[in-house]
Write a protein that holds these residues in place. Structure first.
Motif, PDB file in Angstrom:
ATOM      1  N   HIS A   2       0.786  -1.208   0.094  1.00  0.00           N
ATOM      2  CA  HIS A   2       0.025  -0.054   0.031  1.00  0.00           C
ATOM      3  C   HIS A   2       0.859   1.438   0.072  1.00  0.00           C
ATOM      4  CE1 HIS A   2       0.457   0.621   4.237  1.00  0.00           C
ATOM      5  NE2 HIS A   2       0.721  -0.602   4.492  1.00  0.00           N
ATOM      6  N   VAL A  42       2.286   2.505  -4.060  1.00  0.00           N
ATOM      7  CA  VAL A  42       1.869   3.571  -5.172  1.00  0.00           C
ATOM      8  C   VAL A  42       2.146   5.043  -4.710  1.00  0.00           C
ATOM      9  CG1 VAL A  42      -0.752   4.209  -5.996  1.00  0.00           C
ATOM     10  CG2 VAL A  42      -0.244   2.089  -4.912  1.00  0.00           C
ATOM     11  N   PHE A  55     -13.644  -2.746  -9.451  1.00  0.00           N
ATOM     12  CA  PHE A  55     -14.396  -2.915  -8.097  1.00  0.00           C
ATOM     13  C   PHE A  55     -15.694  -3.074  -8.616  1.00  0.00           C
ATOM     14  CE2 PHE A  55     -10.939  -0.539  -6.379  1.00  0.00           C
ATOM     15  CZ  PHE A  55     -10.412  -1.498  -5.786  1.00  0.00           C
ATOM     16  N   PHE A  70      -6.782   6.992  -4.025  1.00  0.00           N
ATOM     17  CA  PHE A  70      -7.092   6.785  -2.624  1.00  0.00           C
ATOM     18  C   PHE A  70      -5.622   7.554  -2.001  1.00  0.00           C
ATOM     19  CE2 PHE A  70      -6.227   4.408   1.320  1.00  0.00           C
ATOM     20  CZ  PHE A  70      -7.504   4.357   1.792  1.00  0.00           C
ATOM     21  N   THR A  71      -4.752   7.400  -2.464  1.00  0.00           N
ATOM     22  CA  THR A  71      -3.417   7.905  -1.672  1.00  0.00           C
ATOM     23  C   THR A  71      -3.428   9.683  -1.631  1.00  0.00           C
ATOM     24  OG1 THR A  71      -2.127   7.904  -3.532  1.00  0.00           O
ATOM     25  CG2 THR A  71      -1.995   6.045  -2.101  1.00  0.00           C
ATOM     26  N   ALA A  79     -13.292   2.399   0.600  1.00  0.00           N
ATOM     27  CA  ALA A  79     -12.069   1.670   0.839  1.00  0.00           C
ATOM     28  C   ALA A  79     -12.464   0.220   1.478  1.00  0.00           C
ATOM     29  CB  ALA A  79     -11.034   2.237   1.658  1.00  0.00           C
ATOM     30  N   ALA A 126     -14.397  -1.353  -1.369  1.00  0.00           N
ATOM     31  CA  ALA A 126     -13.313  -1.820  -2.382  1.00  0.00           C
ATOM     32  C   ALA A 126     -12.700  -3.241  -2.011  1.00  0.00           C
ATOM     33  CB  ALA A 126     -12.102  -0.698  -2.791  1.00  0.00           C
ATOM     34  N   GLN A 135     -14.625  -6.065  -2.229  1.00  0.00           N
ATOM     35  CA  GLN A 135     -14.917  -6.605  -3.766  1.00  0.00           C
ATOM     36  C   GLN A 135     -13.845  -7.306  -4.443  1.00  0.00           C
ATOM     37  OE1 GLN A 135     -16.958  -3.471  -5.647  1.00  0.00           O
ATOM     38  NE2 GLN A 135     -18.117  -3.147  -3.968  1.00  0.00           N
ATOM     39  N   ASN A 136     -12.448  -6.607  -3.936  1.00  0.00           N
ATOM     40  CA  ASN A 136     -10.973  -7.150  -4.610  1.00  0.00           C
ATOM     41  C   ASN A 136     -10.018  -6.859  -3.761  1.00  0.00           C
ATOM     42  OD1 ASN A 136      -9.129  -8.155  -6.335  1.00  0.00           O
ATOM     43  ND2 ASN A 136     -10.430  -7.922  -8.130  1.00  0.00           N
ATOM     44  N   THR A 166      -6.852  -7.744  -3.698  1.00  0.00           N
ATOM     45  CA  THR A 166      -5.595  -7.406  -4.423  1.00  0.00           C
ATOM     46  C   THR A 166      -5.791  -5.927  -5.185  1.00  0.00           C
ATOM     47  OG1 THR A 166      -5.711  -9.793  -4.843  1.00  0.00           O
ATOM     48  CG2 THR A 166      -4.031  -8.103  -6.544  1.00  0.00           C
ATOM     49  N   ALA A 167      -6.950  -5.705  -5.672  1.00  0.00           N
ATOM     50  CA  ALA A 167      -7.010  -4.566  -6.516  1.00  0.00           C
ATOM     51  C   ALA A 167      -6.982  -3.225  -5.294  1.00  0.00           C
ATOM     52  CB  ALA A 167      -8.096  -4.259  -7.323  1.00  0.00           C
ATOM     53  N   ALA A 168      -7.435  -3.665  -4.082  1.00  0.00           N
ATOM     54  CA  ALA A 168      -7.458  -2.447  -3.230  1.00  0.00           C
ATOM     55  C   ALA A 168      -5.998  -2.471  -2.868  1.00  0.00           C
ATOM     56  CB  ALA A 168      -8.225  -2.976  -2.122  1.00  0.00           C
ATOM     57  N   GLN A 169      -5.218  -3.164  -2.755  1.00  0.00           N
ATOM     58  CA  GLN A 169      -4.003  -3.150  -2.332  1.00  0.00           C
ATOM     59  C   GLN A 169      -3.106  -2.253  -3.376  1.00  0.00           C
ATOM     60  OE1 GLN A 169      -2.686  -7.408  -1.856  1.00  0.00           O
ATOM     61  NE2 GLN A 169      -1.335  -6.557  -0.219  1.00  0.00           N
ATOM     62  N   LEU A 170      -3.636  -2.491  -4.699  1.00  0.00           N
ATOM     63  CA  LEU A 170      -2.730  -1.887  -5.723  1.00  0.00           C
ATOM     64  C   LEU A 170      -3.102  -0.451  -5.826  1.00  0.00           C
ATOM     65  CD1 LEU A 170      -3.108  -4.238  -8.920  1.00  0.00           C
ATOM     66  CD2 LEU A 170      -1.123  -3.683  -7.448  1.00  0.00           C
ATOM     67  N   MET A 171      -4.412   0.014  -5.229  1.00  0.00           N
ATOM     68  CA  MET A 171      -4.843   1.488  -4.869  1.00  0.00           C
ATOM     69  C   MET A 171      -4.096   2.189  -3.740  1.00  0.00           C
ATOM     70  SD  MET A 171      -7.153   1.567  -7.465  1.00  0.00           S
ATOM     71  CE  MET A 171      -6.129   0.164  -8.464  1.00  0.00           C
ATOM     72  N   GLY A 172      -3.216   1.396  -3.032  1.00  0.00           N
ATOM     73  CA  GLY A 172      -2.454   2.107  -2.054  1.00  0.00           C
ATOM     74  C   GLY A 172      -3.443   1.823  -0.814  1.00  0.00           C
ATOM     75  N   ILE A 173      -4.217   0.981  -0.755  1.00  0.00           N
ATOM     76  CA  ILE A 173      -5.176   0.998   0.516  1.00  0.00           C
ATOM     77  C   ILE A 173      -4.481  -0.230   1.615  1.00  0.00           C
ATOM     78  CG2 ILE A 173      -7.436  -0.279   1.305  1.00  0.00           C
ATOM     79  CD1 ILE A 173      -8.692   0.905  -1.467  1.00  0.00           C
ATOM     80  N   ASN A 174      -4.363   0.365   2.485  1.00  0.00           N
ATOM     81  CA  ASN A 174      -3.826  -0.840   3.562  1.00  0.00           C
ATOM     82  C   ASN A 174      -4.750  -1.667   4.140  1.00  0.00           C
ATOM     83  OD1 ASN A 174      -2.853  -2.003   5.859  1.00  0.00           O
ATOM     84  ND2 ASN A 174      -1.761  -0.128   6.685  1.00  0.00           N
TER      85      ASN A 174
END
Ligand SMILES: Nc1ncnc2c1ncn2[C@@H]1O[C@H](COP(=O)(O)OP(=O)(O)OP(=O)(O)O)[C@@H](O)[C@H]1O
Ligand SMILES: [Mg+2]
Lengths: 239, 329
Positions: free
Chosen positions: A76, A79, A93, A107-108, B204, B207, B210-211, B213-221
């Protein structure tokens, strides 16, 4: 100038199985680099490793002067450093709206005005997304989802864009459109690491290319040279 | 049949429906904790009912601490302070405990086969029950009726006064306690809906559900988002425990199991992972349980609940709202 991305002897895998056996590659600022290879060669694993989703078991990933492997940068945080990915299979999503999908891409970020301006840019780049902005992402067609996946990755304002099989399963005219976008993004200065099954299209748009076979780099050269190489032509360009 | 039923069947039906709705709101509050956690980590958190139980015991402890030991304290400074304090303490306590369990037990098993965290959740459930047994003993404990009608000082030994009916003249009975359930649960659920739908953390969460892995790719912890989900689910159980304790006025270390089963059934009935589904499921369970208890016999109400669950799952395998899951967390 040092490379934007330098991967050295990268090793990674799943459970007891090693998939990557020492991959080395670089991406210079402003470059499009293609990575081609057969199914299961380890292309997706490489990208997921760069994004920190799959952990490296050996080797180094240096991005924009930061050693991601030594610093153990979690997924996380990657990015935030400027490395974004449009993953294989798009991973939209499905029950968030198109607009919310784009917002998740940002998000970041904390600059709401900048984000709104970039949403506008995304809509200009892909007008269909503006039309569908309040629809659930899962209701888009494959091509529209691919556009959304790319637009979503761009929302973080990355320095390097990782694209995993953006042409997968799309009609030829959509593929052309997607590759035009990649070329245009690059013209505006975006560096791209492009993974593709469609080796011909990828090598045509790229400056340089790498060929992956069972977790190893077997060829690397200027894209034009790879397109001319009889071995590549026989194995990957269907000639 | 109850006497009321014989006297005026229509009014009786309305009354049971009302009781069912009120208790259903309570089940809904607990069901939300199951459904949110399931939505994001696909774990049936079997310990959730027992977390609710510990919230009830903590609420009791708050009463004793503040000196609000009996109904005599209803409406007094101590009584009001106790209610206010437990509405803060129980949600915070349950949220913190839920985060701690996720951190210590479920997070290390995140990539393990699904059965591992599931069995661990059953283990945590037993640990919680053990804590409850140790804390308050094996028998029912009376919870002070702090929302009942205040007892006049000169009537301490007389029979407790009857609570006022807020719907006097309609043929229905609706007391201040019923009103309190409505006033706490509905705004809580409305706040949750707004939070999940409109805030960045709420988005978040959806997200990540729902996915991941994609959430991680968005920078979501993702770990943080999961912790937040456990916190919110725990806090809802905490709010539920306060309302439940004040409403039913009895607590014991086993109450988490039965109420947990009802709430879990409510979550499945509504479509597990689905927030409005959990609320709907809770209300259905409350109504069915009350009507079943009144017309068929309370010994059958559980059998009835599960019969309805089975029937609904045959026709709608994903639950009542499971198919159109726009707001699934
Ligand atoms: N999550 C996983 N768990 C276990 N093994 C995996 C996982 N993902 C990939 N693999 C294995 O790792 C190897 C490399 O897979 P990877 O997806 O990186 O290949 P790829 O080059 O992207 O292939 P494709 O062109 O089909 O997308 C394959 O043998 C695959 O079976
Ligand atoms: Mg792949």
């Amino acid at each position: 100038m040092p490379p934007l991305l330098a991967v050295e002897k990268l090793e990674a895998g799943y459970g007891p199985i090693n998939v990557l056996h020492g991959i080395s590659l670089t991406v210079e600022p402003g470059e499009i680099v293609a990575m081609i290879g057969a199914n299961g060669a380890g292309k997706t694993t490489t990208l997921m490793c760069l994004s920190g989703v799959v952990k490296a078991r050996g080797g180094r990933v240096v991005f924009d002067g930061r050693d991601l492997t030594a610093e153990k940068v979690p997924a996380h945080q990657v990015v935030r450093l400027g490395l974004a990915q449009s993953p294989e299979g798009r991973k939209i999503f499905p029950r968030l709206t198109v607009l919310e999908n784009l917002q998740m891409g940002a998000f970041t970020r904390t600059d709401a005005d900048g984000v709104a301006a970039d949403v506008e840019k995304a809509f200009t780049m892909f007008p269909i997304l503006r039309e569908r902005q309040h629809q659930a992402g899962g209701l888009l067609s494959g091509g529209q989802q691919q556009m959304l996946a790319i637009a979503r990755a761009l929302m973080s304002r990355p320095k390097l864009l990782l694209l995993d099989e953006p042409s997968l399963g799309l009609a030829p005219q959509i593929v052309v459109q997607i590759f035009d976008v990649i070329r245009e993004l690059n013209r505006q200065g975006m560096s791209v690491l492009l993974v593709e099954q469609n080796a011909r299209m990828a090598l045509k748009v790229a400056h340089r290319g790498y060929v992956l076979e069972t977790g190893r780099v077997t060829f690397s050269d200027r894209a034009a040279a790879l397109l001319d190489d009889p071995r590549i032509r026989a194995a990957y360009l269907g000639e | 049949m109850t006497p009321l039923l014989a006297a005026d069947p229509a009014a009786a039906f309305g009354q049971f429906l009302l009781i069912g709705l009120v208790s259903g709101l309570l089940y809904a509050l607990i069901a939300l904790g199951y459904t949110m956690v399931y939505g994001i980590v696909e774990l049936i958190n079997f310990a959730h009912g027992d977390l609710f139980m510990l919230g009830c015991l903590l609420s009791l402890e708050v009463c004793l601490l503040v000196g609000a030991r009996t109904q005599a304290e209803a409406g007094t400074a101590a009584g009001v302070a106790a209610v206010a304090l437990m509405l803060v303490a129980a949600p915070v306590f349950c949220a913190a405990l839920n985060i701690a369990v996720d951190r210590a037990v479920y997070r290390p098993l995140r990539t393990a086969p699904k059965l591992a965290p599931l069995v661990s959740a059953i283990g945590v459930s037993f640990v919680f029950m053990g804590v409850g047994l140790f804390w308050k003993g094996a028998t029912d404990v009376t919870f002070p009726d702090l929302l009942g009608p205040p007892i006049p000082p000169d009537a301490v030994n007389a029979a407790p006064p009857v609570p006022a009916n807020l719907l006097e003249g309609t043929g229905l009975r609706f007391t201040f306690k019923d009103l309190m359930v409505v006033l706490v649960t509905i705004p809580t659920m409305a706040a949750l809906t707004v939070f999940v739908r409109y805030t960045t953390l709420g988005k978040a969460m959806r997200a990540t559900a729902q996915n991941p892995t994609a959430a991680q790719l968005m920078g979501i912890n993702v770990d943080r988002v999961i912790a937040a989900t456990f916190a919110i689910g725990g806090a809802l159980a905490g709010v539920g425990s306060v309302v439940y304790s004040l409403y039913f006025n009895t607590v014991n270390y086993q109450m988490g199991f039965q109420n947990g089963v009802y709430a879990f059934t409510a979550a499945v009935l509504g479509g597990i992972g689905n927030i409005p589904g959990a609320v709907l499921g809770g209300i259905v369970i409350g109504v069915v349980k009350t009507l079943g208890g009144a017309y068929i016999g309370s010994e059958w109400s559980e059998a009835l609940i599960f019969a309805i669950l089975v029937v609904i799952l045959i026709f709608r395998p994903n639950g009542l709202l499971g198919a159109r899951t726009r707001e699934k967390v």
